[in-house]
Design a protein around this motif. Structure first.
Motif, PDB file in Angstrom:
ATOM      1  N   ASP A 142       1.002  -1.467  -0.277  1.00  0.00           N
ATOM      2  CA  ASP A 142      -0.063   0.544  -0.272  1.00  0.00           C
ATOM      3  C   ASP A 142       1.164   1.190  -0.413  1.00  0.00           C
ATOM      4  O   ASP A 142       0.668   2.082  -0.607  1.00  0.00           O
ATOM      5  N   VAL A 143       2.065   0.575   0.113  1.00  0.00           N
ATOM      6  CA  VAL A 143       3.264   2.413   0.227  1.00  0.00           C
ATOM      7  C   VAL A 143       4.046   1.561   0.119  1.00  0.00           C
ATOM      8  O   VAL A 143       4.730   0.242   1.365  1.00  0.00           O
ATOM      9  N   LYS A 201       2.410   5.732  -5.307  1.00  0.00           N
ATOM     10  CA  LYS A 201       2.315   4.984  -3.607  1.00  0.00           C
ATOM     11  C   LYS A 201       3.923   5.091  -3.475  1.00  0.00           C
ATOM     12  O   LYS A 201       4.408   4.245  -2.775  1.00  0.00           O
ATOM     13  N   GLU A 240       2.485  10.031   6.493  1.00  0.00           N
ATOM     14  CA  GLU A 240       2.194   8.951   4.469  1.00  0.00           C
ATOM     15  C   GLU A 240       2.322   7.059   5.255  1.00  0.00           C
ATOM     16  O   GLU A 240       1.158   6.276   4.317  1.00  0.00           O
ATOM     17  N   LYS A 291      -1.152   6.602   6.709  1.00  0.00           N
ATOM     18  CA  LYS A 291      -1.408   6.174   5.952  1.00  0.00           C
ATOM     19  C   LYS A 291      -2.307   4.785   5.254  1.00  0.00           C
ATOM     20  O   LYS A 291      -3.026   4.820   4.309  1.00  0.00           O
ATOM     21  N   LYS A 309      -5.878   3.014   5.321  1.00  0.00           N
ATOM     22  CA  LYS A 309      -6.577   4.090   4.140  1.00  0.00           C
ATOM     23  C   LYS A 309      -5.840   3.898   2.843  1.00  0.00           C
ATOM     24  O   LYS A 309      -6.835   4.067   1.823  1.00  0.00           O
ATOM     25  N   ARG A 310      -4.813   3.546   2.439  1.00  0.00           N
ATOM     26  CA  ARG A 310      -4.755   3.693   1.173  1.00  0.00           C
ATOM     27  C   ARG A 310      -5.335   2.161   0.768  1.00  0.00           C
ATOM     28  O   ARG A 310      -5.461   1.808  -0.286  1.00  0.00           O
ATOM     29  N   ASP A 333      -8.365   2.310  -1.582  1.00  0.00           N
ATOM     30  CA  ASP A 333      -7.959   2.873  -2.728  1.00  0.00           C
ATOM     31  C   ASP A 333      -7.207   2.049  -3.771  1.00  0.00           C
ATOM     32  O   ASP A 333      -7.221   1.561  -4.832  1.00  0.00           O
ATOM     33  N   ASN A 334      -6.225   1.151  -3.196  1.00  0.00           N
ATOM     34  CA  ASN A 334      -5.297   0.201  -3.863  1.00  0.00           C
ATOM     35  C   ASN A 334      -6.302  -0.947  -4.485  1.00  0.00           C
ATOM     36  O   ASN A 334      -5.681  -1.572  -5.681  1.00  0.00           O
TER      37      ASN A 334
END
Length: 569
Positions: free
Chosen positions: A263-264, A294, A384, A387, A390-391, A394-395
């Motif tokens: 996700d990141v 990302k 970041e 997050k 929460k990402r 969306d991912n």
């Protein structure tokens, strides 16, 4: 259609989506008077239903049970009988979006298997928790950053390479370690696909479950520090498919596997090696391409510069090296940061820090008054990272959209080339049947009508059989040549231009990028299977994919997006 109907059952909730409602309104007995009373009570009953459904169901990981049940205690939910706190309600709504995405993704996997499509097996199954993936040079501060974010000393840090494994760090009720085979063999964690990279990778993977950490709702994955290998090209550098194997496994392939699901993604550089490691640049070019949304590029340990021109030289060197592998005029943002001195000295107590020129310096001296900026940037990077949960929503929607577009393009081109092949094959069979029928009909008419002697009738039959056999051989050769033309790069490119004429005419870069991604795998798949053996695609299957792209995915986007003035919720 049943799965689709289930997946978007609440996407059309009247006037406001569940997610925006819970994000901006207090779900309690005191509902804002600006909303109709009937709408407020309806949405509240809906959320209470899902609260009972989800919070009462056990999670699949033992070490996540406490984390899953900790939010939403009776005191947090309020004293009212059916009250739900906004954070719990938002979490439940996000979980519903994830469930619908999983259902939709699972619904397209049979078609992918039928057509030998571009989607990897089990690509519809994600990891049990969101995660942050860290990759970069050795001694670039990845392990120290993990320790800083988590709030515990878990990873060993040092100037020299200290770890050669992919380490998954997850929250849990107690400190537990597991080796690679146990992690990959766990059916619930979501890392079972790592088996495809071979036993060497499996044995260089580990899990660390830790309690009392700051990341209660996501995992962090550390990777081996990247270095330039001294192994020659004639040694262990490549496998049969061209993958570099100087670590015993396809390192670039593994990095891409983790990055696609993360996700990141964080790419670390340090002042001593600002982008000069060839393996790092190769990973950025081949493994992290398409991950810009990302990807965080971090120049760490910036407080080790003692002079401003040292910083300028290192930063300029990093930008120069990145420009060689990033095919754009504009470079992405580079987060220049440092960790607190106490954190660095704790992790590197036995090591002296180095300046950009390589001189030993036991007391790092920040450059001027820029230390506050470095700390602010570090806080931005940590924000970041936090997050990541929460990402995940969306991912996952992005992954579903990407998978649907890939499969739709694959299916349309498959149908285009296979329809031409089937049409030619059908015409050949009709010609063969016509010649054979004509010969047999003349022979039968002549024999029973007494027009032709038996010898001539027999000759007509033999001639028709020989002609049909000759046509069969000719059509087989013609089909073989046609298949080669249809399935080579030029033939598939022509099929793409025919099926996507509007996109080509409008210079649609997204459609072109999708085609670039599936072109070579599609060509190899058709070459191995053959057009005669490929399954046909029905119009309803194509329409199902189009409806998913045009209706279902936008509905999920609206459900997951925050409320704004342009919303249509």
């Amino acid at each position: 259609m049943m799965l689709r109907g289930l997946a978007i059952a609440t996407a059309s909730t009247p006037r406001r989506s569940i997610l925006s409602f819970v994000s901006n309104q207090q779900i309690s007995s005191k509902v804002s008077s600006s909303l109709p009373r009937t709408l407020a009570s309806t949405d509240r009953r809906f959320l209470v239903f899902f609260t009972a459904r989800h919070l009462s169901s056990p999670t699949s990981w033992n070490w996540t049970k406490s984390a899953a049940s900790s939010p939403g205690t009776s005191s947090e939910r309020g004293g009212e009988g059916d009250g739900v706190s906004p954070s719990d309600a938002e979490s439940l709504a996000q979980r519903e979006v994830l469930d619908r995405c999983a259902n939709l993704h699972s619904s397209i996997m049979p078609l992918n298997e039928k057509l030998r499509g571009p989607l990897a097996r089990d690509s519809d199954r994600g990891t049990s928790l969101p995660f942050v993936f860290l990759v970069g040079n050795h001694s670039s501060g990845k392990s120290s950053f993990i320790n800083y974010v988590i709030g515990r000393r878990i990873q060993t840090a040092g100037v020299a390479p200290t770890d050669d494994t992919f380490t998954i760090i997850a929250p849990g009720p107690a400190d537990v370690d597991q080796d690679g085979p146990a992690v990959v063999g766990d059916p619930d964690m979501g890392f079972s696909q790592l088996r495809q990279f071979g036993p060497s990778l499996v044995h260089h993977t580990q899990l660390k479950v830790r309690s009392d950490v700051n990341n209660q709702h996501f995992m962090m994955v550390d990777s081996p520090g990247m270095i330039d290998s001294p192994v020659s090209a004639e040694g262990m550098r490549s496998s049969g498919d061209g993958a570099i194997m100087d670590r015993g496994y396809d390192f670039q392939g593994v990095v891409r596997w983790f990055a696609e699901r993360a996700d990141v993604v964080m790419l670390f550089f340090d002042p001593d090696k600002p982008g000069t490691t060839g393996e790092t640049l190769s990973v950025l070019l081949h493994s992290l391409s398409g991950m810009d949304h990302k990807l965080l590029i971090v120049l760490n340990k910036a407080d080790q510069f003692r002079k401003i021109h040292d910083f300028a030289r290192a930063y300029g060197s990093l930008c120069w090296n990145l420009s060689k592998v990033i095919p754009r005029k504009d470079l992405p943002r580079i987060f220049t940061m440092c960790l607190p001195v106490s954190s660095q000295t704790h992790d590197n107590a036995a090591n002296s820090s180095l300046s950009a020129s390589g001189e030993p310096s036991h007391q790092p001296q920040p450059i001027g008054q820029g230390l506050a900026d470095l700390h602010q940037t570090r806080d931005d990077v940590v924000a970041e990272v936090m997050k990541a949960p929460k990402r995940r929503v969306d991912n996952v929607i992005t992954h579903l959209s990407d998978s649907a577009h890939l499969l739709l393009t694959h299916a349309r081109i498959i149908e285009e080339v296979s329809s031409q092949y089937r049409k030619t094959a059908r015409e050949g069979m009709l010609k063969e049947a016509g010649v054979l029928t004509l010969g047999l009909g003349l022979a039968a008419a002549g024999t029973y009508g007494g027009i032709l002697p038996a010898e001539i009738a027999g000759g007509a039959v033999a001639t028709s059989v020989l002609c049909a056999g000759g046509l069969k051989w000719f059509h087989t050769s013609e089909l073989r040549a046609l298949e080669e033309r249809l399935t080579d790069s030029e033939g598939l490119g022509s099929a793409f231009r025919r099926t996507h004429a509007r996109e080509v005419g409008e210079a649609d870069e997204y459609a072109a990028s999708v085609w670039q991604r599936i072109r070579d795998p599609l060509r190899m798949s058709l070459a191995s299977v053959g057009l005669a053996n490929i399954a046909s695609v029905s119009e309803s299957e194509i329409n199902e994919l189009r409806q998913m792209i045009d209706e279902d995915i936008p509905a999920l986007r609206r459900l997951a997006s925050p409320t704004h003035f342009g919303t249509k919720k």
